[in-house]
Design a protein around this motif. Sequence first.
Motif, PDB file in Angstrom:
ATOM      1  N   ALA A  35      -8.266  14.748 -24.441  1.00 56.29           N
ATOM      2  CA  ALA A  35      -7.625  14.123 -23.288  1.00 56.29           C
ATOM      3  C   ALA A  35      -7.251  15.152 -22.223  1.00 56.29           C
ATOM      4  O   ALA A  35      -7.060  14.795 -21.063  1.00 56.29           O
ATOM      5  CB  ALA A  35      -6.381  13.364 -23.731  1.00 56.29           C
ATOM      6  N   LEU A  89     -12.149   9.072 -27.196  1.00 55.58           N
ATOM      7  CA  LEU A  89     -10.805   8.862 -27.727  1.00 55.58           C
ATOM      8  C   LEU A  89     -10.763   7.623 -28.609  1.00 55.58           C
ATOM      9  O   LEU A  89     -10.135   7.617 -29.673  1.00 55.58           O
ATOM     10  CB  LEU A  89      -9.800   8.724 -26.582  1.00 55.58           C
ATOM     11  CG  LEU A  89      -9.453   9.996 -25.810  1.00 55.58           C
ATOM     12  CD1 LEU A  89      -8.549   9.668 -24.626  1.00 55.58           C
ATOM     13  CD2 LEU A  89      -8.770  11.000 -26.719  1.00 55.58           C
ATOM     14  N   ALA A 148      -9.783   7.502 -32.516  1.00 58.66           N
ATOM     15  CA  ALA A 148      -8.684   6.665 -33.008  1.00 58.66           C
ATOM     16  C   ALA A 148      -9.160   5.767 -34.145  1.00 58.66           C
ATOM     17  O   ALA A 148      -8.480   5.606 -35.160  1.00 58.66           O
ATOM     18  CB  ALA A 148      -8.110   5.828 -31.869  1.00 58.66           C
ATOM     19  N   HIS A 165      -5.163  10.544 -19.071  1.00 62.95           N
ATOM     20  CA  HIS A 165      -6.489  11.009 -18.682  1.00 62.95           C
ATOM     21  C   HIS A 165      -6.968  10.349 -17.385  1.00 62.95           C
ATOM     22  O   HIS A 165      -7.547  11.000 -16.532  1.00 62.95           O
ATOM     23  CB  HIS A 165      -7.483  10.727 -19.821  1.00 62.95           C
ATOM     24  CG  HIS A 165      -8.848  11.213 -19.508  1.00 62.95           C
ATOM     25  ND1 HIS A 165      -9.153  12.557 -19.534  1.00 62.95           N
ATOM     26  CD2 HIS A 165      -9.970  10.568 -19.133  1.00 62.95           C
ATOM     27  CE1 HIS A 165     -10.425  12.695 -19.194  1.00 62.95           C
ATOM     28  NE2 HIS A 165     -10.926  11.520 -18.961  1.00 62.95           N
ATOM     29  N   LEU A 205      -2.745   8.791 -24.220  1.00 66.68           N
ATOM     30  CA  LEU A 205      -3.848   9.712 -23.908  1.00 66.68           C
ATOM     31  C   LEU A 205      -4.759   9.132 -22.834  1.00 66.68           C
ATOM     32  O   LEU A 205      -5.107   9.817 -21.868  1.00 66.68           O
ATOM     33  CB  LEU A 205      -4.631  10.031 -25.179  1.00 66.68           C
ATOM     34  CG  LEU A 205      -3.859  10.866 -26.208  1.00 66.68           C
ATOM     35  CD1 LEU A 205      -4.736  11.230 -27.378  1.00 66.68           C
ATOM     36  CD2 LEU A 205      -3.284  12.122 -25.585  1.00 66.68           C
ATOM     37  N   MET A 206      -5.138   7.835 -22.961  1.00 62.78           N
ATOM     38  CA  MET A 206      -5.997   7.244 -21.934  1.00 62.78           C
ATOM     39  C   MET A 206      -5.222   7.115 -20.626  1.00 62.78           C
ATOM     40  O   MET A 206      -5.783   7.238 -19.540  1.00 62.78           O
ATOM     41  CB  MET A 206      -6.518   5.892 -22.403  1.00 62.78           C
ATOM     42  CG  MET A 206      -7.577   6.011 -23.480  1.00 62.78           C
ATOM     43  SD  MET A 206      -8.247   4.417 -23.946  1.00 62.78           S
ATOM     44  CE  MET A 206      -9.355   4.889 -25.261  1.00 62.78           C
ATOM     45  N   THR A 258      -3.270   6.599 -28.486  1.00 60.82           N
ATOM     46  CA  THR A 258      -4.583   6.753 -27.864  1.00 60.82           C
ATOM     47  C   THR A 258      -4.700   5.894 -26.615  1.00 60.82           C
ATOM     48  O   THR A 258      -5.023   6.382 -25.536  1.00 60.82           O
ATOM     49  CB  THR A 258      -5.686   6.371 -28.866  1.00 60.82           C
ATOM     50  OG1 THR A 258      -5.563   7.180 -30.023  1.00 60.82           O
ATOM     51  CG2 THR A 258      -7.049   6.562 -28.256  1.00 60.82           C
TER      52      THR A 258
END
Lengths: 118, 210
Positions: free
Chosen positions: A36, A50, A54, B209, B205-206, B201
């Motif tokens: 990330a 990602l 996961a 990002h 994180l997304m 996630t």
Amino acid sequence: MTETPALAKEGPSGVLVYTTGLVLAVILTATSFWAANTSLLWAPGVALGLAVLAIAQMGVHLVFFLHITTAPDNTNNVLALAFGLLVVFLVVAGSLWIMGDLSHNLMPAMPASMPMHH
Amino acid sequence: MNIAIEIGQLAGEALPAASEAGPASKRIVAGFGFWVFLLSDIIMFAALFAAYAVLVNATAGGPSGAELFSQTSVAIETACLLVSSYTCGLMLLAVNSRQRGAFYLAAVVTFVLGAAFLALEIREFAGMIARGATPQASAFLSAFFTLVGCHGLHVTVGLVWLVVMMAQVAVKQFQANVTRRLLCFSLFWHALDIIWVALFTVVYLMGIHS
């Protein structure tokens, strides 16, 4: 026939199973955080990567922590999991599809309706 | 009629052979029942995830995730929950081998790590609210607080449950019904960690990002 080996295996190898799971989970988590933040990877592909990491980590948790395996005495658990995943997929993918379609149909309507007023 | 009776008799004869081992033990049945509950809980989280994914860009001119989220805090929270999931597994091993000392040690470590996770999450929420990023500020923030807050609520319930289980072991030792409850607790705690994997996630994180 099945009970004695299973009980004998429970002791030291139980710790080994959990530790293996922990190590794999830490590796996958660290990779997620790295992916990330890095600029080395092709940016549009990172989100997909990602998601894959996961899903892999959830699989690690299921096998090493929750002990959902393909053993014969585990069939009911696996079938319930499969049905649960089907519902999860339908809810998430269905919502995104419908709402994406909705906004796709609504968004161009505004600029398209502009010339109508002229 | 005759055919129906015959089929019934055939089935009756076939049944003992099919389940020679007898009915499953109560431990397996209880574990399966709790697993079905956990799956229904995961489906509820799937609905919250779907709502979040749909509303993630509806920031209504307010702050977006990339401006709000602190990655260090999320990394520490993730580490806390992952290690507490591991010590929860060790706790179950101690229960299976009837070691009370090891059980209490693992249970206390699990509790402390879970409480640390919760404290960090509450601090994060308080910080966001102090900056004006309240749940009513935008659809994105409503969805964020519902999803992450619901997970935090589950962790809170898990911590209360863990304290109750420690008290039950202190009073009743490792009775069969107590060990079944401990098995269910460990399934619950591991499932919360699985949901957190999806959460950090998809949300953090997304969010950082993009």
